[in-house]
Design a protein around this motif. Structure first.
Motif, mmCIF file in Angstrom:
data_model
loop_
_atom_site.group_PDB
_atom_site.id
_atom_site.type_symbol
_atom_site.label_atom_id
_atom_site.label_comp_id
_atom_site.label_asym_id
_atom_site.label_seq_id
_atom_site.Cartn_x
_atom_site.Cartn_y
_atom_site.Cartn_z
ATOM 1 N N SER A 64 15.160 -78.613 -157.843
ATOM 2 C CA SER A 64 14.174 -78.186 -156.851
ATOM 3 C C SER A 64 12.805 -78.593 -157.359
ATOM 4 N N ASP A 65 11.814 -78.501 -156.484
ATOM 5 C CA ASP A 65 10.456 -78.785 -156.939
ATOM 6 C C ASP A 65 9.588 -77.550 -156.722
ATOM 7 N N GLN A 66 8.332 -77.652 -157.095
ATOM 8 C CA GLN A 66 7.455 -76.482 -157.095
ATOM 9 C C GLN A 66 7.136 -75.939 -155.707
ATOM 10 N N ASP A 67 7.424 -76.693 -154.672
ATOM 11 C CA ASP A 67 7.182 -76.211 -153.313
ATOM 12 C C ASP A 67 8.424 -75.601 -152.671
ATOM 13 N N ASP A 68 9.549 -75.591 -153.387
ATOM 14 C CA ASP A 68 10.769 -74.946 -152.886
ATOM 15 C C ASP A 68 10.727 -73.478 -153.273
ATOM 16 N N VAL A 69 10.512 -72.612 -152.301
ATOM 17 C CA VAL A 69 10.374 -71.182 -152.575
ATOM 18 C C VAL A 69 11.116 -70.364 -151.524
ATOM 19 N N LEU A 70 11.554 -69.190 -151.932
ATOM 20 C CA LEU A 70 12.005 -68.169 -150.996
ATOM 21 C C LEU A 70 10.882 -67.153 -150.913
ATOM 22 N N VAL A 71 10.531 -66.739 -149.706
ATOM 23 C CA VAL A 71 9.439 -65.788 -149.523
ATOM 24 C C VAL A 71 10.001 -64.504 -148.931
ATOM 25 N N PHE A 72 9.703 -63.403 -149.582
ATOM 26 C CA PHE A 72 10.106 -62.086 -149.099
ATOM 27 C C PHE A 72 8.856 -61.315 -148.702
ATOM 28 N N TYR A 73 8.937 -60.648 -147.548
ATOM 29 C CA TYR A 73 7.810 -59.914 -146.993
ATOM 30 C C TYR A 73 8.119 -58.416 -146.968
ATOM 31 N N PRO A 74 7.701 -57.657 -147.976
ATOM 32 C CA PRO A 74 7.883 -56.203 -147.921
ATOM 33 C C PRO A 74 7.182 -55.637 -146.687
ATOM 34 N N GLU A 75 7.758 -54.563 -146.143
ATOM 35 C CA GLU A 75 7.224 -53.957 -144.915
ATOM 36 C C GLU A 75 5.930 -53.185 -145.139
ATOM 37 N N THR A 76 5.750 -52.613 -146.316
ATOM 38 C CA THR A 76 4.572 -51.780 -146.577
ATOM 39 C C THR A 76 3.955 -52.166 -147.913
ATOM 40 N N ILE A 77 2.702 -51.771 -148.114
ATOM 41 C CA ILE A 77 2.044 -52.030 -149.390
ATOM 42 C C ILE A 77 2.726 -51.235 -150.502
ATOM 43 N N SER A 78 3.244 -50.063 -150.159
ATOM 44 C CA SER A 78 3.982 -49.269 -151.141
ATOM 45 C C SER A 78 5.236 -50.010 -151.614
ATOM 46 N N GLU A 79 5.985 -50.581 -150.671
ATOM 47 C CA GLU A 79 7.183 -51.344 -151.032
ATOM 48 C C GLU A 79 6.800 -52.560 -151.874
ATOM 49 N N TYR A 80 5.707 -53.229 -151.512
ATOM 50 C CA TYR A 80 5.210 -54.368 -152.284
ATOM 51 C C TYR A 80 4.896 -53.939 -153.719
ATOM 52 N N ASN A 81 4.157 -52.844 -153.868
ATOM 53 C CA ASN A 81 3.777 -52.356 -155.194
ATOM 54 C C ASN A 81 4.986 -51.964 -156.029
ATOM 55 N N VAL A 82 5.992 -51.345 -155.417
ATOM 56 C CA VAL A 82 7.226 -50.989 -156.132
ATOM 57 C C VAL A 82 7.911 -52.249 -156.658
ATOM 58 N N LEU A 83 8.004 -53.285 -155.823
ATOM 59 C CA LEU A 83 8.628 -54.535 -156.256
ATOM 60 C C LEU A 83 7.869 -55.168 -157.420
ATOM 61 N N ILE A 84 6.555 -55.206 -157.332
ATOM 62 C CA ILE A 84 5.757 -55.800 -158.403
ATOM 63 C C ILE A 84 5.887 -54.963 -159.675
ATOM 64 N N ASP A 85 5.920 -53.643 -159.543
ATOM 65 C CA ASP A 85 6.128 -52.773 -160.709
ATOM 66 C C ASP A 85 7.479 -53.035 -161.364
ATOM 67 N N LYS A 86 8.535 -53.241 -160.555
ATOM 68 C CA LYS A 86 9.857 -53.551 -161.109
ATOM 69 C C LYS A 86 9.831 -54.879 -161.856
ATOM 70 N N VAL A 87 9.140 -55.857 -161.307
ATOM 71 C CA VAL A 87 9.007 -57.159 -161.963
ATOM 72 C C VAL A 87 8.357 -56.975 -163.334
ATOM 73 N N ILE A 88 7.247 -56.269 -163.369
ATOM 74 C CA ILE A 88 6.509 -56.078 -164.615
ATOM 75 C C ILE A 88 7.320 -55.254 -165.602
ATOM 76 N N THR A 89 7.926 -54.151 -165.139
ATOM 77 C CA THR A 89 8.722 -53.275 -166.002
ATOM 78 C C THR A 89 9.897 -54.005 -166.634
ATOM 79 N N ASN A 90 10.446 -54.982 -165.920
ATOM 80 C CA ASN A 90 11.595 -55.735 -166.425
ATOM 81 C C ASN A 90 11.195 -57.023 -167.140
ATOM 82 N N ASN A 91 9.911 -57.112 -167.501
ATOM 83 C CA ASN A 91 9.391 -58.249 -168.270
ATOM 84 C C ASN A 91 9.662 -59.600 -167.609
ATOM 85 N N ILE A 92 9.579 -59.617 -166.297
ATOM 86 C CA ILE A 92 9.703 -60.860 -165.550
ATOM 87 C C ILE A 92 8.293 -61.397 -165.353
ATOM 88 N N SER A 93 8.074 -62.614 -165.775
ATOM 89 C CA SER A 93 6.736 -63.203 -165.711
ATOM 90 C C SER A 93 6.341 -63.527 -164.282
#
Length: 125
Positions: A64-93
């Protein structure tokens, strides 16, 4: 019409954990030793799409190249923040996107196979 996005992987358990534990999807089904393939179906119940990830003795060869992406759209800012917190908590860059639009409108991470995932904050605003 129903959509299935199917991809072969060398890391079925890591993929399963990433899409379920981090991104919040559900295991919809699985199979073992179907013509030498094991696989899982991941998504949300009652939607007309899901992911299928398979593993076999043949190793995956992802291109794949750098423009091949899957985009997910959380429904709320709270859901977005939870996802980003999970990413950070699990040491995903969180990594920069080649497309500057996504750097302003979400965060990009790599799944265990190295595929680019955007968690967008657009719908959540």
């Amino acid at each position: 019409m129903t959509l299935r996005v199917a991809r072969h992987t060398n890391n079925l358990e890591k993929i399963k954990s990433f899409y379920i534990d981090i991104l919040g999807f559900e295991l919809l089904g699985s199979f073992e030793n179907h013509d030498s393939y094991d696989g899982i179906f991941i998504g949300k119940p009652n939607l007309d799409w899901h992911f299928e990830f398979t593993r076999s003795d043949e190793k995956a060869n992802h291109v794949s190249d750098q423009d091949d992406v899957l985009v997910f759209y959380p429904e709320t800012i709270s859901e977005y923040n939870v996802l980003i917190d999970k990413v950070i908590t699990n040491n995903i860059s969180i990594t920069a996107s080649k497309n500057p639009y996504w750097n302003l409108n979400g965060k990009m991470v790599l799944d265990p196979d190295g595929f680019r995932i955007i968690i967008s904050n657009l719908k959540a605003k």
